[in-house]
Design an enzyme around this catalytic site. Structure first.
Site, PDB file in Angstrom:
ATOM      1  N   CYS A  45       0.736  -1.139  -0.045  1.00 39.20           N
ATOM      2  CA  CYS A  45       0.023  -0.012   0.000  1.00 39.20           C
ATOM      3  C   CYS A  45       0.866   1.348   0.173  1.00 39.20           C
ATOM      4  O   CYS A  45       1.496   1.659  -1.132  1.00 39.20           O
ATOM      5  CB  CYS A  45      -1.019   0.105   1.253  1.00 39.20           C
ATOM      6  SG  CYS A  45      -2.533   0.975   0.668  1.00 39.20           S
TER       7      CYS A  45
ATOM      8  N   HIS B 299      -3.558  -4.849   0.100  1.00 41.67           N
ATOM      9  CA  HIS B 299      -3.005  -5.512   1.482  1.00 41.67           C
ATOM     10  C   HIS B 299      -3.225  -6.987   1.244  1.00 41.67           C
ATOM     11  O   HIS B 299      -4.233  -7.714   1.752  1.00 41.67           O
ATOM     12  CB  HIS B 299      -3.733  -5.035   2.566  1.00 41.67           C
ATOM     13  CG  HIS B 299      -3.554  -3.601   2.951  1.00 41.67           C
ATOM     14  ND1 HIS B 299      -2.477  -3.375   3.656  1.00 41.67           N
ATOM     15  CD2 HIS B 299      -4.298  -2.664   2.617  1.00 41.67           C
ATOM     16  CE1 HIS B 299      -2.525  -1.945   3.702  1.00 41.67           C
ATOM     17  NE2 HIS B 299      -3.642  -1.431   3.194  1.00 41.67           N
TER      18      HIS B 299
ATOM     19  N   GLU C 241      -1.573  -9.337   2.995  1.00 41.84           N
ATOM     20  CA  GLU C 241      -1.457  -9.923   4.384  1.00 41.84           C
ATOM     21  C   GLU C 241      -2.678 -10.456   4.825  1.00 41.84           C
ATOM     22  O   GLU C 241      -2.659 -11.361   5.585  1.00 41.84           O
ATOM     23  CB  GLU C 241      -0.762  -8.820   5.166  1.00 41.84           C
ATOM     24  CG  GLU C 241      -1.315  -7.566   5.836  1.00 41.84           C
ATOM     25  CD  GLU C 241      -1.316  -6.322   4.674  1.00 41.84           C
ATOM     26  OE1 GLU C 241      -1.007  -6.693   3.565  1.00 41.84           O
ATOM     27  OE2 GLU C 241      -1.732  -5.472   5.228  1.00 41.84           O
TER      28      GLU C 241
END
Ligand code: GLN
Length: 551
Positions: free
Chosen positions: A392, A523, A525
């Site tokens: 990001c 993102h 993750e």
């Protein structure tokens, strides 16, 4: 045939916060899944914020974004990771959210002229939400974590809700209290008294716990189990030992050592279907965690350090876990070092320290603090061919760094940082300007899952192995379209774009130029799972392992 009723397990906390209620709730869900039940999990946060999106990560930890764009508490991430499933906004509520919908309903005359009261209408709204989440997930068991600790003013209405659910369907509702048993160094003995008080506090909300999850440094012994049983109205078997463990992924396995799964099912009148294959996969993963010896060193360069290392780990928990999964699956032990971005501002000498790392990651962020330090780090990683992963903000800054130092636009910047710059390579997204001007700042970023198309022959396409991906977002700014051509002409590749080609979702350098230099506007993750590591994280960790071999 009579439809089986849905079961509800409330997980509440006693004595102190931060002892792992979220991990306990996740682990209870995990072991019930292991015994063959479909499970969903709900987090109730007692604060008045409507969501976690407006809270500073140093205060509250990471903001975990769901597929549908809800900005939630980091425990939602634990649930998704442990349960291996994606959750929705139905699975998350706060005091603010509950009151907001009650007030909106009242304004729409939905209460038919009745007096709308804190009790019972707030608990009714909470019950409706809990039942809806169970229904939508078609879950046999719903695990509900009530934030805070018992005895606090804040969560009392949620305990009242739980009590109401219990009294309506006594056989379908269970309570577990996660409590803390300190061992004061001066005494040298594990003390049960604070837990006794916590259970009394819970009793005063007319709730009797079915299980006491005894969190402590070391396993709780029989003597103390018996003592808690006697004073807290439970059987000694209902006191579950929960000592500190090396990895949170050990927790469900530890619970099963105390047969918690069978005990819960028995209390709910359910049968175990025997532990299934997914459980054995989990055990396999945990073995990998313990076996990994050889390290891979990754630096995370961020700014949310204010309350020390502890908070840092909380601010970036999904990223940390995502790196771990990829490393463990590659047989490596991740050594994560957090570096403060501001340290690199002006101090050229400390940049050389970065050579010691096998990979560098710059996570998401907001505002200008630490930005110049991050840019210096990214430049160093690019020029010294250290694997770099930007997430990001980390991607946006990589684009700025490239524009400044390769394209020669010395003042290149993001509108977020320097609106006066002549080279705004990262600009505000369509519609976001209006949001900012109107002060419409809650839940208004570009949030949640969006599709992206990948370019053939790129690192991203190779890592994912597919043409189209879906990833979660949380941003207001994006790569300015008018600079895309110039950036690409100088070698930067936008390997992932929105389907209409207007949003740059991934930027990378070709493998011939750099072993791994890649940034994502989204993102990744949030979708990394212990049993299913994220492919981009795995590609990054692989590049880091290669670097270590060569060094
Ligand atoms: N501040 C940047 C934006 O709003 C990046 C956000 C982030 O890193 N999550 O676009």
């Amino acid at each position: 045939m009579k439809k089986k009723s849905r079961k509800y397990i409330f997980v509440v906390g006693g004595v102190i916060s931060g002892v792992g209620k979220g991990i306990t709730a996740s682990s209870i869900g995990k072991i019930l899944q292991a015994h063959g039940y479909s499970v969903t999990a709900i987090k109730i946060d007692p604060y008045v914020n409507v969501d976690a999106g407006t809270m500073n990560p140093t205060e509250h930890g990471e903001v975990f974004v769901l597929n549908d764009g809800d900005e939630t508490d980091q425990d939602m991430g634990n649930y998704e990771r442990f349960l291996g499933m994606s959750l929705s906004r139905d699975n998350y509520m706060t005091t603010g959210r509950v009151y907001l919908s009650v007030i909106e309903k009242e304004r729409a005359l939905a209460y038919n002229g009745r007096c709308v009261q804190v009790v019972p209408h707030i608990p009714y709204e909470v019950i409706e939400r809990i039942e809806r989440a169970g229904e939508k997930a078609n879950a046999e068991v719903v695990v509900i974590e009530v934030g805070g600790t018992v005895g606090e003013y804040e969560n009392i209405l949620f305990l009242e809700t739980a009590r109401m659910m219990k009294i309506k369907n006594p056989a379908d509702v269970l309570f577990a209290i996660v409590s803390y048993l300190p061992t004061p160094t001066t005494v040298g003995e594990m003390k049960t008294k604070p837990t006794q008080h916590a259970v009394r506090a819970l009793n005063s909300a007319a709730i009797q716990p079915d299980f006491i999850i005894a969190r402590s440094n070391t396993p709780i012994d029989t003597k103390r189990k018996e003592k808690l049983a006697l004073f807290c109205n439970v059987t000694p078997e209902s006191v579950i030992s929960a000592p500190d463990v090396e990895s949170v992924y050990d927790v469900p396995i530890n619970f099963e050592k105390d047969d918690l799964g069978e005990k819960i099912l028995k209390k709910l009148g359910l049968k175990s279907h025997g532990r299934n294959g997914r459980w054995h996969e989990w055990e396999g993963f945990v073995r990998k965690v313990h076996r990994a010896k050889d390290t891979v060193r990754i630096a995370i360069v961020g700014k949310y350090f204010d309350t020390g290392d502890f908070m840092f780990a909380d601010s970036y928990v999904s990223i940390i876990e995502a790196i771990k999964y990829s490393a463990y699956h590659a047989g490596k032990k991740p050594e994560l070092v957090w570096l403060s971005a501001t340290e690199f501002e002006g101090k050229k000498s400390s940049l050389a320290e970065l050579k010691k790392f096998d990979g560098i990651l710059v996570p998401g962020g907001f505002g200008s603090r630490g930005v110049e330090g991050k840019l210096a780090v990214i430049r160093y990683a690019r020029e010294h061919k250290i694997p770099y992963f930007g997430i990001c903000y980390g991607m946006q800054l990589a684009v700025i760094e490239y524009a400044r130092n390769v394209l020669g636009f010395k003042d290149a910047n993001s509108r977020e940082i320097d609106p006066k710059s002549k080279h705004i390579v990262i600009d505000i997204m369509e519609g976001q300007k209006e949001n900012i001007e109107k002060g419409n700042l809650g839940g208004s970023m570009r949030l949640g899952a969006y599709e992206a198309k990948l370019k053939k022959g790129t690192i991203a396409r190779g890592a994912y192995g597919v043409d189209t991906i879906i990833e979660r977002h949380r941003h207001r700014f994006e790569v300015a379209l008018e600079y895309v051509e110039a950036l690409e002409a100088k070698g930067l590749v936008f390997s992932g774009c929105s389907p209409d080609g207007t949003l740059m979702e991934i930027a990378e350098l070709p493998k011939s130029e750099h072993p791994f230099f890649l940034g994502t506007q989204f993102h990744p993750e949030f979708q990394a799972r212990p049993l299913d590591p994220h492919k981009l994280f795995s590609a990054f960790v692989k590049a880091a392992i290669e670097r270590k071999k060569k060094r």
